[in-house]
Design an enzyme around this catalytic site. Structure first.
Site, PDB file in Angstrom:
ATOM      1  CB  SER A  88      -0.903   0.037   1.244  1.00  0.00           C
ATOM      2  OG  SER A  88      -0.139   0.191   2.424  1.00  0.00           O
ATOM      3  CB  THR A 209      -4.854  -5.606   1.180  1.00  0.00           C
ATOM      4  OG1 THR A 209      -5.019  -6.013  -0.169  1.00  0.00           O
ATOM      5  CG2 THR A 209      -5.802  -4.449   1.457  1.00  0.00           C
ATOM      6  CB  THR A 227      -4.673  -2.636  -1.624  1.00  0.00           C
ATOM      7  OG1 THR A 227      -3.860  -3.679  -2.169  1.00  0.00           O
ATOM      8  CG2 THR A 227      -5.727  -2.252  -2.647  1.00  0.00           C
ATOM      9  NE  ARG A 237      -7.686  -7.053  -9.403  1.00  0.00           N
ATOM     10  CZ  ARG A 237      -7.394  -7.103  -8.117  1.00  0.00           C
ATOM     11  NH1 ARG A 237      -6.690  -6.125  -7.552  1.00  0.00           N
ATOM     12  NH2 ARG A 237      -7.814  -8.119  -7.374  1.00  0.00           N
ATOM     13  CB  THR A 260      -6.083  -8.772   3.082  1.00  0.00           C
ATOM     14  OG1 THR A 260      -4.951  -9.106   2.253  1.00  0.00           O
ATOM     15  CG2 THR A 260      -6.091  -9.678   4.292  1.00  0.00           C
ATOM     16  N   GLY A 261      -7.107 -10.294   0.282  1.00  0.00           N
ATOM     17  CA  GLY A 261      -7.119 -11.568  -0.423  1.00  0.00           C
ATOM     18  C   GLY A 261      -7.310 -11.387  -1.907  1.00  0.00           C
TER      19      GLY A 261
END
Length: 345
Positions: A88, A209, A227, A237, A260-261
């Site tokens: 980030s 993230t 992030t 994206r 987060t993921g």
């Protein structure tokens, strides 16, 4: 009064704490992913634990002094956005075009007000820009050039794109582009030599993230997430981090969540909002709700990652289906807890 509020009040009365002030609490994550003991040197592990402690204590100090959950979140995420250990702000990954495109969101559980930005390229602290969108615009989300323009108009600190450059993230991009047969773009103008901390950073994969959830003394919860996205991302994206309900959600009627993921799965499942709905509508404990969504629903769909959460009654939780997640929590009257690996509390 909302159903959750009535239930909480009844519990407080039964336990003789009807007049007790809510305790403050804060939970922080620095990303989930492939994070195993064999992959981190002792020096790297120490650096991440120290960073998580520093960030958590900074947010806790705001809360202990009577500050709002929103203020604590912004203060803590500022530190994460300035730390090249994390994906980030200054540690952000690069797009296939060699750019750092930053996303962030924040939500106030007391009012359901929210703000988010996507594809920001010149704002030092995207979380502050997300908060400005929430408080100083009629909108919830701004993106790209328009978000950068709004940031300048709001007087937020601007930096050259090279400010976000770190050599480690650039090498990750070069590897990604080679694997996918794509050309390597020129480095960003003004790219600077990374500091020593950048060399300690661990590549946790595509999941990095940062996020913070907090409960303040007024009994309000809030959530924030920031992030750099995924290495080599293309075509503009955008993942779940700036999507209210997917990567971030907060409501005083239930809880506050930061995720987060693999963002595409979190968007499809509206992970953050789903956890809050289970707490509010089914009366599930915070940990049980987080596990239901992450360990069952997300895993069944083939997604991976994790969440942190806090409730107005002081419950704190985290849940993740990866091998590790940088995480920490602290509350009034409770000690700081920092974890990285799966076998830690």
């Amino acid at each position: 009064m909302r159903m959750f509020g009535l239930a909480l009040l009844a519990t407080m009365v039964m336990t003789g704490n009807a007049m007790a002030a809510p305790k403050w609490a804060i939970v922080v994550h620095g990303g989930a992913g492939v994070i195993e003991r064999a992959d981190l040197s002792a020096e790297q592990e120490a650096a991440y634990r120290a960073a998580m402690e520093r960030v958590t204590r900074a947010g806790a100090e705001v809360l202990a002094d009577g500050g709002s959950a929103l203020d604590a979140i912004e203060a803590a995420i500022h530190l994460l956005e300035d730390d090249p250990l994390f994906n980030s702000g200054r540690g952000a990954v690069f797009t296939a075009e060699g750019r750092n495109e930053l996303d962030a969101s924040i939500m106030d559980g007391a009012t359901l007000s929210a703000g988010a930005v996507a594809g920001v390229t010149r704002t030092r602290h995207p979380i502050s820009l997300a908060r400005q969108v929430m408080t100083a615009s009629p909108h919830v989300m701004l993106m790209g050039e328009g978000a950068d323009t709004f940031s300048r108009e709001q007087g937020l600190e601007q930096v050259e794109p090279g400010y976000f450059y770190t050599e480690r993230r650039w090498r990750s991009l070069e590897k990604f582009l080679a694997e996918h047969g794509l050309p390597v773009p020129p480095k960003p103008q003004g790219a600077t030599k990374p500091d020593e901390a950048a060399a300690l950073a661990h590549d946790e994969g595509k999941y990095g993230t940062v996020g913070v959830v907090a409960l303040d003394r007024a009994g309000h919860v809030a959530a924030g997430t920031s992030t750099g996205g995924t290495t080599g991302k293309r075509w503009g994206r955008v993942g779940d981090s700036p999507i209210i309900g997917a990567g971030t959600y907060a409501s005083d009627a239930s809880c506050a969540v930061s995720a987060t993921g693999t963002g595409e799965y979190f968007i499809r499942l509206t992970v953050a909002r789903d956890i809050c709905a289970l707490v509010e509508l089914k009366g599930m404990s915070l940990q049980a709700a987080a596990d239901e969504v992450i360990q069952k629903k997300l895993t069944a769909l083939g997604g991976d990652g994790g969440v942190i959460a806090v409730a107005p009654d002081g419950q704190m939780a985290w849940s993740y289906n990866t091998s590790g997640m940088y995480r920490a929590r602290m509350a009034e009257g409770e000690p700081l807890v920092v974890g990285i690996y799966k076998d830690e509390p």
